[in-house]
Enzyme design. Structure first.
Site, PDB file in Angstrom:
ATOM      1  CD  GLU A  91      -1.667  -6.073   5.225  1.00 13.78           C
ATOM      2  OE1 GLU A  91      -2.281  -5.020   5.482  1.00 13.78           O
ATOM      3  OE2 GLU A  91      -1.087  -6.270   4.132  1.00 13.78           O
TER       4      GLU A  91
ATOM      5  CB  CYS B 242      -0.985  -0.024   1.164  1.00 14.28           C
ATOM      6  SG  CYS B 242      -2.335   1.163   0.979  1.00 14.28           S
TER       7      CYS B 242
ATOM      8  CG  HIS C  24      -3.774  -3.472   2.884  1.00 11.79           C
ATOM      9  ND1 HIS C  24      -2.872  -3.052   3.830  1.00 11.79           N
ATOM     10  CD2 HIS C  24      -4.290  -2.356   2.320  1.00 11.79           C
ATOM     11  CE1 HIS C  24      -2.850  -1.724   3.867  1.00 11.79           C
ATOM     12  NE2 HIS C  24      -3.697  -1.282   2.954  1.00 11.79           N
TER      13      HIS C  24
END
Length: 265
Positions: free
Chosen positions: A233, A123, A231
């Site tokens: 994660e 990001c 993202h």
């Protein structure tokens, strides 16, 4: 030497940059280093050792000392970069600048690229990479696209489809086909109101949306230097990008001289 006698290869050390935010816990309400657990969980689940790198005073000597201790680097998400870094005045919707974090991450990234240290941007990290290499950003996507679908607000991640360029490093990590004319389509979690505009030197776009938003780039000629606007994660069952970074970091660690070897030489 037999397999049982081969030297043990320790897990690679991955540095992750952090936020500096006002944080409250118990009776304390103080500025603190902060990073959501999902980031470093992703690293450790893929076999790496996570080390957090909070914003701090920066110099060439400090950057070199930090990078000497790392086998890989992740520049994480967070607040907007200072638009002055790419020659613009701030938009009304752009965050108040965080010059300490901007300077810290730019210096770490520049040093990492110089030494071919495996790098993953997430990001804000993708934007840091682009701006560091001379690119610019769209400061507020709703002005460009007429939609807020990339940042719903309230901490709610949206899902968008991205087309991944065939034959790219990213496609390889995602097990996408290496040939053919049709890119792979992937649904990814996003939360951003800014995005890459003018591309930085040496970067190749490797994923984008149907309305033209750049969602991934990689540095051509680098062993492992890529960044995504989404993202990864947050996709806890799909950690292929983190696994790729940890694998590249392990290769990097094995290729450089061990401190005992240097002392003996």
């Amino acid at each position: 030497m037999s397999d049982s006698e081969a030297p043990f290869a320790p897990p690679p050390v991955i540095g992750l940059t952090t936020y500096l935010e006002q944080s409250k816990t118990g009776v304390w309400d103080v500025p603190a280093s902060f990073l959501p657990q999902v980031y470093f969980d992703a690293v450790t689940r893929c076999g790496g050792i996570a080390v957090l790198l909070p914003p701090q005073p920066v110099s060439g000597m400090i950057v070199e000392r930090v990078l000497e201790s790392l086998d890989g680097l992740i520049v994480t998400g967070g607040k907007d970069l200072d638009p002055a870094l790419y020659g613009q005045q701030p938009h009304d919707e752009t965050d108040v600048p965080r010059p300490d974090r901007d300077a810290w991450e730019t210096a770490l990234l520049t040093g990492a690229l110089q030494r071919q240290l495996p790098f993953l941007g997430i990001c804000r990290g993708a934007q840091v990479l682009n701006v560091t290499l001379g690119g610019s950003l769209h400061q507020h996507l709703p002005d460009v696209l007429g939609t807020r679908r990339y940042q719903l607000g309230g901490g709610e991640f949206a899902s968008v489809g991205v087309a991944v360029a065939a034959g790219s490093k990213l496609a390889g990590l995602l097990d996408a086909p290496g040939g053919g004319d049709e890119p792979q389509t992937l649904d990814v979690p996003v939360y951003h109101h800014q995005a890459i505009d003018r591309l930085g030197a040496g970067l190749r776009v490797t994923a984008s949306t149907d309305d033209g938003v750049i969602e991934a780039v990689e540095l051509e000629g680098a062993a492992f230097a890529l960044a995504v606007q989404w993202h990864p994660e947050e996709s806890r069952e799909d950690l292929r990008l983190f696994a790729g970074l940890v694998e590249a970091a392990g290769t990097y660690a094995r290729a450089r001289p061990h401190p005992r070897q240097e002392a003996a030489s």
